[in-house]
Design an enzyme around this catalytic site. Sequence first.
Site, PDB file in Angstrom:
ATOM      1  N   LEU A  33      -2.290   1.422  12.655  1.00  0.00           N
ATOM      2  CA  LEU A  33      -1.661   2.167  11.565  1.00  0.00           C
ATOM      3  C   LEU A  33      -0.598   3.148  12.052  1.00  0.00           C
ATOM      4  O   LEU A  33      -0.728   3.758  13.111  1.00  0.00           O
ATOM      5  CB  LEU A  33      -2.729   2.930  10.766  1.00  0.00           C
ATOM      6  CG  LEU A  33      -3.850   2.064  10.178  1.00  0.00           C
ATOM      7  CD1 LEU A  33      -4.858   2.942   9.435  1.00  0.00           C
ATOM      8  CD2 LEU A  33      -3.291   0.983   9.265  1.00  0.00           C
ATOM      9  N   GLY A  36       3.982   4.845   8.030  1.00  0.00           N
ATOM     10  CA  GLY A  36       4.334   4.001   6.886  1.00  0.00           C
ATOM     11  C   GLY A  36       3.081   3.570   6.135  1.00  0.00           C
ATOM     12  O   GLY A  36       2.977   3.715   4.907  1.00  0.00           O
ATOM     13  N   HIS A  37       2.106   3.059   6.884  1.00  0.00           N
ATOM     14  CA  HIS A  37       0.836   2.662   6.261  1.00  0.00           C
ATOM     15  C   HIS A  37       0.186   3.866   5.560  1.00  0.00           C
ATOM     16  O   HIS A  37      -0.312   3.758   4.436  1.00  0.00           O
ATOM     17  CB  HIS A  37      -0.157   2.173   7.314  1.00  0.00           C
ATOM     18  CG  HIS A  37       0.246   0.926   8.052  1.00  0.00           C
ATOM     19  ND1 HIS A  37       0.464   0.902   9.399  1.00  0.00           N
ATOM     20  CD2 HIS A  37       0.431  -0.354   7.615  1.00  0.00           C
ATOM     21  CE1 HIS A  37       0.758  -0.336   9.779  1.00  0.00           C
ATOM     22  NE2 HIS A  37       0.750  -1.110   8.720  1.00  0.00           N
ATOM     23  N   GLN A  61      -1.165 -16.401   8.864  1.00  0.00           N
ATOM     24  CA  GLN A  61       0.233 -16.048   8.606  1.00  0.00           C
ATOM     25  C   GLN A  61       1.068 -16.013   9.886  1.00  0.00           C
ATOM     26  O   GLN A  61       2.246 -15.658   9.853  1.00  0.00           O
ATOM     27  CB  GLN A  61       0.339 -14.730   7.840  1.00  0.00           C
ATOM     28  CG  GLN A  61      -0.036 -13.484   8.614  1.00  0.00           C
ATOM     29  CD  GLN A  61      -0.103 -12.259   7.719  1.00  0.00           C
ATOM     30  OE1 GLN A  61      -0.969 -12.145   6.853  1.00  0.00           O
ATOM     31  NE2 GLN A  61       0.823 -11.330   7.905  1.00  0.00           N
ATOM     32  N   VAL A 176       9.297   3.422   4.964  1.00  0.00           N
ATOM     33  CA  VAL A 176       9.170   4.694   5.696  1.00  0.00           C
ATOM     34  C   VAL A 176       9.827   4.509   7.060  1.00  0.00           C
ATOM     35  O   VAL A 176       9.572   3.513   7.745  1.00  0.00           O
ATOM     36  CB  VAL A 176       7.686   5.078   5.854  1.00  0.00           C
ATOM     37  CG1 VAL A 176       7.545   6.402   6.583  1.00  0.00           C
ATOM     38  CG2 VAL A 176       7.016   5.148   4.474  1.00  0.00           C
TER      39      VAL A 176
END
Length: 282
Positions: A33, A36-37, A61, A176
């Site tokens: 993390l 931004g998170h 993914q 962010v």
Amino acid sequence: MKIIREIPAMKDWVRAVKKKGETICLVPTMGYLHKGHLDLMRMGKPMADHLVISIFVNPTQFGPSEDLDKYPRDLPRDTELAASVGVECIFHPSAEAMYPKGYCTYVEVENISEGLCGASRPGHFRGVATVVTKLFNIIEPDIAIFGEKDYQQLAVLRKMAEDLNMNVQVLAHPTVREDDGLAMSSRNKYLSTEQRQYALVLSQALLKARRLVEQGERSAEAIKAEAVRMIEQTPESTVDYVEIVDPALLKPVERIEGRAVMALAVRVGATRLIDNITLEAS
Ligand code: AMP
């Protein structure tokens, strides 16, 4: 802070919450993390009775030659950071629990997931849509928050939730950035000190594009060419794509009329970074 690893235990927790008529906000992440998170979590905190995050580096993914194995992980640090912004529960399943032997069901969002990152990372959005569907089914959030940093992901998931009549409100948080403009990303950790400087070309090329539009430039070709020039002039940097698309369907536009989104992916050394900006012709 609760860390729940098993799907049945997570479902039990959700059932107890729902029984009380209380609401859940979910912020899905792959962990490691950063601010931004945490800003997504801060946004979600007052929006529901319970704030849950997921930390899951989702294998479906990642392409075969991508960074699944070396993707940074640090659960103790993530737990502390999440607690500091009021997260109540972290769902942290194993890959084997999410995709047991014989797993064979996937979610495909057509069109919108085919260009941009979808073109350079085949199967990526199929993996994203699948894992987020599973998270929505397990956690049953009333609200889920995603970052505009991954603009195409946000658009794909909004469309998926709408098309499949999911009972969740998908909300966006603006990108962010570090003080010098670099979009925060767990992958920034891969950059050497020099590459960290070279990586500024992403945000600088986008800001240059915005200035060009403000000065009256309307040709997408001309704006993209300037960005490509800036990236090609930067050491260790190669263009994956530079595209200008309409904000909803992500189809390339030839001229900037109204709002458009300029998105780019650049390889700095071996690290693939993405960023985007809104362009507005008045
Ligand atoms: P990730 O862990 O990279 O999968 O990201 C989890 C969520 O955080 C996704 O919705 C991302 O779009 C969002 N996110 C990651 N970096 C940023 C950032 N710099 N600004 C805003 N959102 C972000």
